[in-house]
Design a protein around this motif. Sequence first.
Motif, PDB file in Angstrom:
ATOM      1  N   ASN B  81      57.957  13.343  82.056  1.00 45.44           N
ATOM      2  CA  ASN B  81      57.007  14.169  82.800  1.00 45.44           C
ATOM      3  C   ASN B  81      55.651  13.475  82.786  1.00 45.44           C
ATOM      4  O   ASN B  81      55.057  13.275  81.718  1.00 45.44           O
ATOM      5  N   GLU B  82      55.171  13.138  83.972  1.00 41.27           N
ATOM      6  CA  GLU B  82      53.945  12.339  84.060  1.00 41.27           C
ATOM      7  C   GLU B  82      52.704  13.085  83.583  1.00 41.27           C
ATOM      8  O   GLU B  82      51.655  12.468  83.374  1.00 41.27           O
ATOM      9  N   HIS B  83      52.801  14.404  83.430  1.00 39.27           N
ATOM     10  CA  HIS B  83      51.627  15.183  83.021  1.00 39.27           C
ATOM     11  C   HIS B  83      51.508  15.342  81.504  1.00 39.27           C
ATOM     12  O   HIS B  83      50.459  15.748  81.010  1.00 39.27           O
ATOM     13  N   LEU B  94      51.341  18.385  65.403  1.00 37.57           N
ATOM     14  CA  LEU B  94      51.474  17.695  66.674  1.00 37.57           C
ATOM     15  C   LEU B  94      51.048  18.656  67.782  1.00 37.57           C
ATOM     16  O   LEU B  94      51.258  19.874  67.668  1.00 37.57           O
ATOM     17  N   GLN B  95      50.458  18.119  68.828  1.00 38.46           N
ATOM     18  CA  GLN B  95      50.052  18.930  69.973  1.00 38.46           C
ATOM     19  C   GLN B  95      50.725  18.384  71.236  1.00 38.46           C
ATOM     20  O   GLN B  95      50.788  17.168  71.432  1.00 38.46           O
ATOM     21  N   ILE B  96      51.201  19.302  72.066  1.00 34.17           N
ATOM     22  CA  ILE B  96      51.741  18.950  73.383  1.00 34.17           C
ATOM     23  C   ILE B  96      50.675  19.306  74.403  1.00 34.17           C
ATOM     24  O   ILE B  96      50.201  20.457  74.434  1.00 34.17           O
ATOM     25  N   TRP B  97      50.297  18.339  75.238  1.00 37.75           N
ATOM     26  CA  TRP B  97      49.238  18.543  76.220  1.00 37.75           C
ATOM     27  C   TRP B  97      49.781  18.316  77.631  1.00 37.75           C
ATOM     28  O   TRP B  97      50.740  17.567  77.826  1.00 37.75           O
ATOM     29  N   ASP B  98      49.113  18.923  78.589  1.00 36.58           N
ATOM     30  CA  ASP B  98      49.464  18.766  80.012  1.00 36.58           C
ATOM     31  C   ASP B  98      48.171  18.419  80.743  1.00 36.58           C
ATOM     32  O   ASP B  98      47.214  19.208  80.732  1.00 36.58           O
ATOM     33  N   THR B  99      48.121  17.256  81.370  1.00 34.36           N
ATOM     34  CA  THR B  99      46.882  16.826  82.024  1.00 34.36           C
ATOM     35  C   THR B  99      46.490  17.749  83.169  1.00 34.36           C
ATOM     36  O   THR B  99      45.333  17.765  83.577  1.00 34.36           O
ATOM     37  N   ALA B 100      47.442  18.531  83.690  1.00 38.08           N
ATOM     38  CA  ALA B 100      47.142  19.456  84.785  1.00 38.08           C
ATOM     39  C   ALA B 100      46.782  20.846  84.276  1.00 38.08           C
ATOM     40  O   ALA B 100      46.524  21.749  85.083  1.00 38.08           O
ATOM     41  N   LYS B 101      46.743  21.018  82.969  1.00 36.47           N
ATOM     42  CA  LYS B 101      46.417  22.333  82.382  1.00 36.47           C
ATOM     43  C   LYS B 101      45.351  22.134  81.315  1.00 36.47           C
ATOM     44  O   LYS B 101      45.656  21.914  80.138  1.00 36.47           O
ATOM     45  N   PRO B 102      44.092  22.210  81.719  1.00 31.80           N
ATOM     46  CA  PRO B 102      43.007  21.812  80.822  1.00 31.80           C
ATOM     47  C   PRO B 102      42.604  22.849  79.789  1.00 31.80           C
ATOM     48  O   PRO B 102      41.739  22.568  78.955  1.00 31.80           O
ATOM     49  N   THR B 103      43.212  24.018  79.778  1.00 33.04           N
ATOM     50  CA  THR B 103      42.710  25.069  78.891  1.00 33.04           C
ATOM     51  C   THR B 103      43.023  24.832  77.427  1.00 33.04           C
ATOM     52  O   THR B 103      42.343  25.372  76.552  1.00 33.04           O
ATOM     53  N   GLY B 104      44.044  24.072  77.146  1.00 35.97           N
ATOM     54  CA  GLY B 104      44.358  23.825  75.742  1.00 35.97           C
ATOM     55  C   GLY B 104      45.751  23.261  75.590  1.00 35.97           C
ATOM     56  O   GLY B 104      46.472  23.074  76.584  1.00 35.97           O
ATOM     57  N   PRO B 105      46.169  23.003  74.356  1.00 39.09           N
ATOM     58  CA  PRO B 105      47.517  22.452  74.166  1.00 39.09           C
ATOM     59  C   PRO B 105      48.575  23.485  74.546  1.00 39.09           C
ATOM     60  O   PRO B 105      48.396  24.683  74.312  1.00 39.09           O
ATOM     61  N   LEU B 106      49.674  22.997  75.125  1.00 37.85           N
ATOM     62  CA  LEU B 106      50.769  23.914  75.456  1.00 37.85           C
ATOM     63  C   LEU B 106      51.409  24.443  74.177  1.00 37.85           C
ATOM     64  O   LEU B 106      51.729  25.624  74.058  1.00 37.85           O
TER      65      LEU B 106
END
Lengths: 93, 298
Positions: B81-83, B94-106
Amino acid sequence: CLRPHSPGTSCSAAAARRCPSSRMLLRLVRAGRDVPGLRRLHVAATLETPTASRLPRPPKPWERAQVEGAAQPGSPSSPTWKLCAGLAGRGWE
Amino acid sequence: MQPGGGSAARSQVLRLPGRHGYAVEFSPYLAGRVACATSQHYGIAGCGTLAVLEQNETGIGLLRSFDWSDGLFDVTWSENNEHVLVTSSGDGSLQIWDTAKPTGPLQVYKEHTQEAYSVHWSQTRGEQLVVSGSWDQTAKLWDPAVGKSLCTFKGHEGVIYSTIWSPHIPGCFASASGDQTLRVWDVKTPGVKVVIPAHQAEILSCDWCKYDENLLVTGAVDCSLKGWDLRNVRHPVFNLFGHTYAVRRVKFSPFHSTLLASCSYDFTVRSSSRVPDIHDCHYDFLCFYADSLNKPVD
């Protein structure tokens, strides 16, 4: 807590005016004192699902080279490829 | 890219004030997109920031930044997943992040009891796994979609600094440790497969050759890099000297079978264009660009 392999060198003179040196930071942490300018955040997981992916996974350069069967430029000899079959029978010590 | 400042004739510079860089990784999907794991106060205290950068015609720009409550020590991009990215943090999570969801770690996955210093997404096509390495002396295997680890790998007798998946062998990863060993693991069994007393100093980094599945390199506090053939680990297949302080990270090139690069606390980045036939060699300093999978190294 202390992290022994953080970079130990101090900032440039200009940056040192803005931030304490690593040596000063270690001294403060060891003494249990507050670090100036420390940001204390409270970040929580959003529990959202990831944005859907739209791109196919690109091949890695070594995967492309394997498919093309070409030697990399500049290497002293063509790479020898051994297809993977798990760890069994690899002869690793 | 030099978060701490400095200059080099051909590099582009982006400064992140108040942050010290710990890891940088190019996106496997998008040319010119880079993730940088950073920490406040050299990683000794304070928070951290994940910075996602984009190269364009005008230079390097900040696409997105994410803050975390402790320092961030490593980052890895998702391979499906490119995001999505994963970071490892000073609080052991560990944190999972989404570049298209800036509010915080998923998601946040907290199991390690000390600093999570290394995180890596599997490189082989049949799996989507994450391995983390920690100062609690364990490595953990994760399915990024599941909140609990799948397995814990014990055996190291010192902090783990690096955990890296084999680019060729599914389920196989290497770990580098303060106990001065390089170890190779198979996720199908919790016990270690290979133990190499590689240096007489802490080993801060390791990497797999992308063109020889039996070859690894280690970089250590003794300032040296050593190559290891897993078929005969009694002696290194090469020693590389030149750094004057600890080797912080070493990488084999994605493009060339015998090219590798290393960075060090001596403020240099060095590259070797050959794996020498003799055991010892000095190699030259040159400016080095991080390994984008889209741009061959000159």
